[in-house]
Design an enzyme around this catalytic site. Structure first.
Site: not given
Ligand SMILES: *Cc1c(COP(=O)(O)O)cnc(C)c1O
Length: 425
Positions: A141, A236, A264
């Site tokens: 993702y 990522d 995050k």
């Protein structure tokens, strides 16, 4: 309002009652919890029930909720004004800290979410190489931009859909997908398309299809293929950055990507993302270069203040060693309890994240392997734990997160709850 009434109200005004689908309990059934406050490893719902939290806002709260240092700095920053739309000192501080801590990063641009970071990194890779195609891996993702909603991770997996309506096929067709951990498959895809591939984007540890570690040599093989074909390698690290090690997965595996993306943890709980890497590539971003990328609130001073304090906290010597020990003790304890109850169960961990699999298969290497885990058993386990005040991600496709404030007490409470939960499976 109590939790149930709130959820009814929420569904009236917000699609599905949630502002991000992973928060809904679609994968496990029942009402999502409305949380009103959090402290250290604990979160509290609107009905005043306490839970040990293994979601940590899906990764950011690595130093525990309501960390005193972060809160104090944020309060002070707020008093100076919320946003100026001008450069600020805080941005420079955070950029410098990131470039010093992340091995591959010469320059960095701040954005407001992980999605923006990956979306911009791909545009930059395309602008830099003059190529259109990208390669991603099944079950990884990278946020919800059009190019990435092709065989994406947890959120869409939980809903059981491969992609998303609304993504034009003209865009989706430019995204080639390959099974994770299969270097041969990647090599043949590169043989066929390599000269047209702008970037390979990968979660160096996959954390959006439960948790899957890269096989020995896999990331190096990927690096070599990128070098051979002049393709940009993008790690990522929105999830793994400042989560599995201070320098992210790239430090852990000693692989240097051309670009990497963050989010995050670097916002300490506020909306922040970042992408950065090689100076020659980053110099193609406006205003230095022609690739356009912008943001009204990018580098927001309050968010940068939270991020800056967070980076100081995780930079303390031994932070990740302590975190890894906590995570290992927890997964080891869970495995022992599962074995005692003869429940087929497997775990993996790295730094402050771990995965749990209800399966006899000890080698979980790709999305196919995850799909064969016992999802029904996970659902029962999830609810038995939640009833006892332990909150895991509400889907068999999510990883779990440990913070530095998870201590002996939370560990033994968790294992005690697990002893009961496994005995009931
Ligand atoms: C969470 C995540 C994103 C998206 O970040 P948002 O801030 O939710 O947009 C991208 N990539 C990875 C690996 C993630 O875990």
């Amino acid at each position: 309002m109590n939790n149930h009434d709130l959820f009814l109200s929420a569904q009236k005004y917000i699609p599905g009652g949630v502002n991000s689908p992973v928060r809904a309990f679609k994968g496990v059934g029942g009402d999502p919890l409305f949380i009103k406050k959090a402290k250290g490893p604990y979160i509290y719902d609107v009905d005043d029930k306490e839970y040990i939290d293994y979601i940590g806002s899906w990764g950011p709260m690595i130093a525990g909720h309501s960390n005193k240092k972060v809160l104090k700095a944020v309060h002070k920053a707020v008093d100076q004004g919320m946003s100026f739309g001008t450069p600020t000192e805080q941005e420079v501080t955070v950029a410098e800290k990131m470039c010093k801590l992340i091995p591959s990063m010469d320059m960095v641009r701040m954005v407001n979410s992980g999605t923006e970071a990956t979306m911009s990194a791909i545009r930059l890779a395309r602008g830099f190489t003059g190529r259109d195609k990208i390669i991603k891996f099944e079950g990884c993702y990278h946020g919800h931009a059009d190019s990435f909603l092709v065989k994406a991770g947890s959120g869409v997996l939980t809903l059981g859909i491969p992609g998303s309506p609304g993504v034009p096929s003209a865009v989706a067709d430019l995204t080639l997908t390959v099974a994770y951990n299969d270097l041969d498959a990647l090599e043949s895809t590169m043989q066929a398309h390599g000269d047209d591939v702008a970037a390979i984007i990968v979660e160096p540890i996959a954390g959006n299809m439960n948790m899957i570690l890269p096989l020995e040599g896999y990331l190096q093989g990927m690096r070599d293929l990128c070098d051979k074909y002049g393709t940009i390698l993008i790690f990522d690290e929105v999830m793994t950055g400042f989560r599995v090690a201070l320098g992210g997965a790239q430090e852990l595996y000693n692989i240097t990507p051309d670009l990497s993306t963050f989010g995050k943890v670097i916002g300490g709980g506020l909306p922040v993302g970042a992408f950065g890497g090689r100076k020659d590539i980053m110099s193609h971003i406006a205003p230095l270069g022609p690739v356009y990328q912008a943001g009204t609130l990018s580098g927001n001073p309050v968010a940068m203040t939270a991020g800056s304090v967070m980076l100081d906290i995780v930079s303390k010597k031994g932070f990740y060693d302590d975190l890894a020990i906590k995570t290992q003790n927890l997964t080891k304890g869970l495995k022992e309890i599962a074995d005692k109850n003869s429940i087929p169960f497997h775990t993996v961990n790295e730094g402050g994240m771990f995965g749990m699999f209800f399966t006899e298969n000890l080698e979980i290497n790709n999305f196919e392997d995850i799909a064969h885990c016992d999802e029904e058993r996970f659902k029962v386990f999830f609810h038995k734990m939640l009833d006892q005040g332990v909150y895991f991600g509400p889907s068999a496709y999510e990883a779990a997160f440990v913070s530095s404030t998870h201590d002996e007490v939370t560990l033994s409470k968790t294992l005690k709850a697990a002893t009961f939960a496994f005995s009931e499976l």
